[in-house]
Each structure stands twice: as structure tokens, then as C-alpha cells.
Design an enzyme around this catalytic site. Structure first.
Site, short mmCIF file in Angstrom:
data_model
loop_
_atom_site.label_atom_id
_atom_site.label_comp_id
_atom_site.label_asym_id
_atom_site.label_seq_id
_atom_site.Cartn_x
_atom_site.Cartn_y
_atom_site.Cartn_z
N LYS A 13 0.84 -1.22 0.00
CA LYS A 13 0.00 0.00 0.00
C LYS A 13 0.87 1.26 0.00
O LYS A 13 0.65 2.18 -0.77
CB LYS A 13 -0.93 0.03 1.24
CG LYS A 13 -1.80 -1.20 1.40
CD LYS A 13 -2.68 -1.12 2.64
CE LYS A 13 -1.93 -1.05 3.96
NZ LYS A 13 -1.16 -2.26 4.30
N ARG A 88 -9.35 0.77 9.48
CA ARG A 88 -8.93 -0.61 9.73
C ARG A 88 -9.93 -1.41 10.53
O ARG A 88 -9.64 -2.54 10.93
CB ARG A 88 -7.62 -0.63 10.51
CG ARG A 88 -6.47 -0.26 9.64
CD ARG A 88 -5.19 -0.64 10.29
NE ARG A 88 -4.16 0.13 9.68
CZ ARG A 88 -2.94 -0.28 9.47
NH1 ARG A 88 -2.57 -1.46 9.85
NH2 ARG A 88 -2.08 0.49 8.90
N ARG A 127 12.00 -5.63 4.56
CA ARG A 127 11.87 -4.19 4.29
C ARG A 127 12.90 -3.37 5.07
O ARG A 127 13.16 -3.61 6.23
CB ARG A 127 10.46 -3.72 4.68
CG ARG A 127 10.35 -2.20 4.70
CD ARG A 127 8.95 -1.69 4.79
NE ARG A 127 8.24 -2.15 5.95
CZ ARG A 127 6.92 -1.96 6.13
NH1 ARG A 127 6.22 -1.32 5.22
NH2 ARG A 127 6.33 -2.41 7.20
N ARG A 160 12.15 -1.52 10.44
CA ARG A 160 11.13 -1.07 11.40
C ARG A 160 11.06 -2.05 12.56
O ARG A 160 11.18 -3.25 12.36
CB ARG A 160 9.77 -1.01 10.69
CG ARG A 160 9.36 0.40 10.32
CD ARG A 160 8.18 0.44 9.41
NE ARG A 160 6.97 -0.19 9.93
CZ ARG A 160 5.79 -0.13 9.33
NH1 ARG A 160 5.68 0.53 8.18
NH2 ARG A 160 4.74 -0.72 9.82
N ARG A 171 0.42 -8.82 13.44
CA ARG A 171 -0.24 -7.79 12.62
C ARG A 171 -1.17 -8.44 11.57
O ARG A 171 -2.26 -7.94 11.30
CB ARG A 171 0.81 -6.91 11.93
CG ARG A 171 1.49 -5.95 12.89
CD ARG A 171 2.82 -5.45 12.38
NE ARG A 171 2.76 -4.71 11.15
CZ ARG A 171 3.80 -4.51 10.35
NH1 ARG A 171 5.00 -4.99 10.67
NH2 ARG A 171 3.66 -3.81 9.26
#
Ligand code: AP5
Length: 218
Positions: A13, A88, A127, A160, A171
Site C-alpha cells: 500500500k 482498519r 523491508r 522497522r 499484525r
């Protein structure tokens, strides 16, 4: 035109939002980015948000609803918003309906990023981001020109704190339990478009752009 990007963590996203907003002059409203900035700045919101984010849980609705309403209220009436990672859950979707109504805006399109969990885990655990300019990298799919250094601002990139395997799994569970129901919510309202998010970055971009251009022309 106002748009929502909906989908599990790691669906891509943020990557698509950055490019589309740059190309189309839309305002990128990322609740994740706003919250990380608040955490870094050590504000009261940041201190509250940090404990939820580190555990992979949703930050309380009132916090994120206010962030999004503030961002939308600050824009001028010709602004187009791309909401990335909001809403969400059902309560947030209903709060967004209220904000849109109050500002006399309309929600034109919701893009649901359909991705396999296997792909999402690989993307998140690989990432790397630049804490200075927000540059987005992946150790396999989008490597920086020099290892460990941001292409755009030359600063060291980092992982992160919520991108470790355990928090990523949490998550994804939170997404399945609290967010996935919004697919039906927006399908019923006739604004849902499904994007094959297992595809490469450029193919996803072309798919989203084609929908936006059709909507703009209609
Ligand atoms: P947030 O920052 O929004 O994280 P997320 O939704 O978990 O989404 P991600 O940023 O992890 O994934 P993405 O889909 O944007 O993927 P990306 O493009 O970066 O939220 C973080 C936390 O904040 C939440 O857990 C929660 O605590 C809190 N929060 C945020 N919003 C909230 C809300 N509304 N309510 C309550 N709490 C909220 O891509 C990932 C990687 O894959 C990158 O390395 C990228 O380079 C790579 N990649 C992207 N696309 C592709 C592709 N097509 N092919 C190959 N690699 C790709």
C-alpha cells in the site's frame, strides 16, 4: 477524488501510495507514518501509540480518527486524499463516513490489495526504510544502490521495529480479525476494486492507475 488503500501489512500500500500521490498530486494520509512521526517526536499521542504499535495491535480508534480528520480538514476543498491504512475496522469506517459527510467529500474508490500471507511476510521481514526521508527499500526486491544507505538522502537505512517475524504474524492476525470485514463493507457500497498485490510494483501501479483514470474520465 478520494481513495482508500485497504489490505494486509506488506501488501504494498505504502509503495503504491507514494508513487500515485506524486503522479496525481493527491495528499497521502498514512496513519502509520503519522503515528511513527508522533512516536519519534515523543508527543503524548506518540507515547500512547508506541505500546500498541510495538505489539502489532491497532492504536485506539479515537487517536487515528482524529489524525485523519485533522489531515482532511487542513486540505483545501480541491484536495484529493489517498488514505493509506485507514480505516482498519468498522468503527473507523463509520467515523470516516461521518468526516466525509461533514466536509461534503465523497469516497470514490477503495482499492483492496489482495496478497498471500507468504508474500506479505517476505516483504515485511526484508523491508528497510530511511528514518530521515521515508525512502522505502527491500533487501531482495528493491535494493538501494549502496548497501545500507538511502539513495535519496545518503543516510543509513534501518528495519522497522514491528517488522520482526513475531510482530508481523500478530499484525496479520489483527488484519484478519479486525480489518478484513471492510472488504464486504465497501463492496456493498459499490466502491471496491481488488488489486492483485502478489504482482510486481509496476504491474500493480498500472492496474491502479487504469481504474483511477477511468473514474476521472467518467
Ligand atoms: P502501517 O505503517 O500502516 O503498517 P501496515 O498496514 O502494517 O502496512 P505496511 O506499511 O507494513 O505495509 P504496506 O502495505 O504499506 O507495504 P509497503 O508498501 O511498505 O501501520 C503500522 C502500525 O501503526 C499498525 O500495526 C498499527 O499499530 C498502527 N496503525 C496504523 N494505522 C492504524 C489505524 N488505522 N488504526 C489503528 N492503528 C493503526 O511494502 C512492504 C515491503 O515490500 C517494502 O520493502 C517494499 O519495498 C516491498 N514491496 C512493496 N510492493 C512490492 C511488490 N509489488 N513486489 C515486491 N516488493 C514489494
Amino acid at each position: 477524488m478520494n481513495v482508500v488503500f485497504l489490505g494486509p501489512p506488506g501488501a504494498g500500500k505504502g509503495t503504491q501510495a507514494e508513487t500515485i500521490c506524486r503522479e496525481k498530486g493527491m495528499e497521502h494520509v498514512s496513519t502509520g507514518n503519522e503515528l511513527r512521526e508522533a512516536v519519534q517526536a515523543g508527543t503524548a499521542v506518540g507515547l500512547k501509540a508506541k505500546e500498541y504499535m510495538e505489539k502489532g495491535l491497532l492504536v485506539p480508534d479515537d487517536v487515528v480518527v482524529d489524525i485523519v480528520a485533522d489531515c482532511m480538514t487542513k486540505g483545501d476543498h480541491n484536495s484529493s486524499f489517498l488514505l493509506d491504512g485507514f480505516p482498519r475496522n468498522l468503527a473507523q469506517a463509520k467515523a470516516l463516513d461521518g468526516t466525509l459527510k461533514k466536509l461534503e467529500y465523497k469516497l470514490d474508490n477503495v482499492f483492496y490489495f489482495a496478497v498471500s500471507e507468504e508474500t506479505a511476510v517476505k516483504r515485511l521481514t526484508g523491508r528497510w526504510t530511511c528514518p530521515s526521508c521515508g525512502g522505502n527499500y527491500h533487501e531482495l526486491y528493491m535494493q538501494p544502490k549502496r548497501p545500507g544507505v538511502c539513495d535519496k538522502c545518503d543516510k543509513p537505512i534501518e528495519q522497522r521495529s514491528d517488522d520482526n517475524v513475531e510482530t508481523v504474524k500478530k499484525r496479520l492476525k489483527v488484519y484478519r480479525e479486525q480489518t478484513a470485514d471492510l472488504i464486504e463493507y465497501y463492496k456493498e457500497r459499490g466502491v471496491l476494486n481488488t488489486v492483485d498485490a502478489d504482482k510486481g510494483v509496476d504491474d500493480m501501479h498500472d492496474e491502479i492507475t487504469a481504474v483511477l483514470e477511468t473514474a476521472a474520465g467518467s
